[in-house]
Motif scaffolding. Structure first.
Motif, short mmCIF file in Angstrom:
data_model
loop_
_atom_site.label_atom_id
_atom_site.label_comp_id
_atom_site.label_asym_id
_atom_site.label_seq_id
_atom_site.Cartn_x
_atom_site.Cartn_y
_atom_site.Cartn_z
N TYR A 194 0.84 -1.21 0.00
CA TYR A 194 0.00 0.00 0.00
C TYR A 194 0.87 1.26 0.00
O TYR A 194 0.48 2.30 -0.50
N LEU A 195 2.08 1.15 0.56
CA LEU A 195 2.99 2.29 0.66
C LEU A 195 3.83 2.46 -0.59
O LEU A 195 4.55 3.46 -0.73
N ALA A 196 3.80 1.49 -1.49
CA ALA A 196 4.70 1.48 -2.64
C ALA A 196 4.41 2.64 -3.58
O ALA A 196 3.30 3.12 -3.69
N GLY A 197 5.47 3.02 -4.28
CA GLY A 197 5.33 4.09 -5.26
C GLY A 197 6.67 4.43 -5.88
O GLY A 197 6.74 4.96 -6.98
N MET A 198 7.76 4.06 -5.17
CA MET A 198 9.09 4.40 -5.68
C MET A 198 9.97 3.19 -5.94
O MET A 198 11.12 3.33 -6.30
N ALA A 209 4.48 20.10 4.05
CA ALA A 209 4.84 19.30 5.22
C ALA A 209 3.64 18.49 5.70
O ALA A 209 3.75 17.29 6.01
N VAL A 210 2.46 19.12 5.75
CA VAL A 210 1.25 18.42 6.16
C VAL A 210 0.88 17.35 5.13
O VAL A 210 0.52 16.22 5.48
N GLY A 211 0.99 17.70 3.85
CA GLY A 211 0.69 16.74 2.79
C GLY A 211 1.60 15.53 2.86
O GLY A 211 1.15 14.38 2.65
N THR A 212 2.88 15.75 3.18
CA THR A 212 3.83 14.65 3.32
C THR A 212 3.43 13.73 4.47
O THR A 212 3.47 12.51 4.37
N ALA A 213 3.00 14.34 5.57
CA ALA A 213 2.63 13.56 6.76
C ALA A 213 1.43 12.66 6.51
O ALA A 213 1.33 11.57 7.08
N PHE A 214 0.50 13.10 5.65
CA PHE A 214 -0.73 12.34 5.43
C PHE A 214 -0.72 11.54 4.13
O PHE A 214 -1.73 10.92 3.79
N SER A 215 0.38 11.55 3.40
CA SER A 215 0.48 10.76 2.16
C SER A 215 1.14 9.43 2.47
O SER A 215 2.29 9.40 2.92
N ALA A 236 5.26 11.42 -0.96
CA ALA A 236 6.03 12.01 0.13
C ALA A 236 7.39 12.52 -0.38
O ALA A 236 7.84 13.59 -0.01
N ALA A 237 8.01 11.72 -1.26
CA ALA A 237 9.31 12.12 -1.81
C ALA A 237 9.20 13.38 -2.66
O ALA A 237 10.03 14.29 -2.57
N PHE A 294 9.81 19.40 -3.28
CA PHE A 294 9.17 20.71 -3.45
C PHE A 294 9.53 21.62 -2.29
O PHE A 294 9.87 22.80 -2.49
N THR A 295 9.46 21.08 -1.07
CA THR A 295 9.75 21.88 0.12
C THR A 295 11.18 22.39 0.09
O THR A 295 11.45 23.56 0.41
N LYS A 296 12.11 21.53 -0.31
CA LYS A 296 13.52 21.93 -0.40
C LYS A 296 13.70 23.04 -1.43
O LYS A 296 14.37 24.05 -1.17
N ASP A 297 13.07 22.89 -2.60
CA ASP A 297 13.20 23.90 -3.66
C ASP A 297 12.59 25.23 -3.24
O ASP A 297 13.15 26.31 -3.51
#
Length: 337
Positions: free
Chosen positions: A167-171, A283-289, A295-296, A301-304
């Motif tokens: 379920y967590l897969a994507g990368m 940051a919130v989107g990362t926490a709930f994704s 999340a990656a 995006f946050t770093k940029d």
């Protein structure tokens, strides 16, 4: 204990920050009200202006009563109402709605950092006002067909539990793209919101890039245009992979005007505030994704955005545009004296 204790350092800090934000919004509203063609939009902004102006006065009175210097914030020198329209009809309410969204988050955080009852009540009242005008802007844009709702979905008929870590897969490079699960509705909400906000930010910063007076500032805004485009592209591709509709707006574009309605100082501060809001949203989107590729992406995006905002801060300092927040006592220097 005195009947009304002195304000604390955190209360001084959040009041100072609110003064900066509200005086910026007042200057922008002055221009948008002057250029508004739609009477309903004009009334929303005029009523909001009146409400905000009252609370800028309340914050000013608190500073005076505490013996604190009044911040400069943004004044009549930061707006020129007598220039051509920089944005098409609709952008004003779109942008005000975004500003109210930012304000809702800030006021909630500020209440958590205040103790004196009158200041707590000030932020509670500001929260209620902000929510009311956010809704007024949303309903106006829906009525005018200028904002798209997020995608509809079939309603669930049963509850389910995640059965394995796939379920967590994507990368996983060894996993076929076709085996990547479809986005869930929570992930759709945050990605959709990110695209919507970046569309408005793109139009805003495009206008800023067209009219900035300082060449370094103009270049900075042009870089922001490309950053917004890249984020919109990445997020949209995530939707397209799953056959999900990408949000689009039917108005609010920058015009061909190259005459600045706002000072470079105000436009830089506004961009900095939106960058901070965007980093918080990611940051919130990362926490709930729960899909790790999302999340990656949001982490990148946050770093940029952080690097872009840091570059902007340097430009503001170089030009003397960054007003310094009240400082705590420098104890080491006092002891030396």
């Amino acid at each position: 204990m005195p009947e009304r204790p002195a304000i604390t350092s955190s209360e001084l800090g959040v009041l100072w920050l609110t003064y900066q934000e509200k005086t910026m919004i007042l200057r922008m509203l002055e221009y948008f009200i002057e250029k508004a063609d739609d009477e309903k939009a004009k009334k929303i902004m005029t009523d909001l202006y009146t409400e905000i102006d009252i609370y800028v006065g309340k914050i000013t009175n608190i500073f005076k009563s505490e013996g604190a210097v009044i911040p400069i914030g943004f004044t009549s020198e930061d707006v020129n109402k007598d220039v051509p329209k920089l944005y098409d009809n609709g952008f004003d309410i779109m942008f005000v709605r975004l500003l109210k969204e930012i304000s809702m988050g800030l006021h909630t955080l500020n209440i958590n950092m205040t103790y004196r009852e009158d200041i707590v009540m000030l932020f509670k009242e500001l929260t209620a006002i902000t929510q009311a005008y956010y809704n007024a802007c949303t309903q106006y844009l829906i009525e005018k067909g200028m904002i798209a709702r997020s995608p509809y979905v079939s309603m669930p008929k049963s509850t389910e539990f995640v059965k394995n870590t796939d379920y967590l897969a994507g990368m996983n490079p060894f996993t076929k793209i076709g085996n990547k699960r479809t986005l869930n509705t929570i992930e759709v909400a945050y990605v959709y919101h990110g695209i919507e906000v970046n569309f408005i930010g793109l139009q805003m910063i495009t206008g800023f890039a067209q009219c900035a007076n300082n060449s370094e500032v103009k270049k900075f805004f042009a870089e922001g245009v490309e950053l917004s485009k890249s984020i919109i592209k990445e997020m949209s591709e995530t939707f397209i992979e799953d056959g999900i509709q990408v949000p689009a707006s039917s108005g609010g574009n920058a015009t061909r005007s190259t005459v600045a309605p706002f000072s470079d100082k105000l436009m830089m501060y506004c961009t900095s505030m939106l960058c901070s809001f965007s980093m918080g949203g990611n940051a919130v989107g990362t926490a709930f994704s729960l899909r790790n590729d999302l999340a990656a992406k949001m982490t990148v995006f946050t770093k940029d955005i952080f690097e872009y905002a840091h570059k902007g801060a340097k430009i503001m300092i170089k030009n003397g545009w960054m007003e310094e927040p009240p400082q705590m006592e420098e104890r080491k220097a006092i002891i030396k004296e």
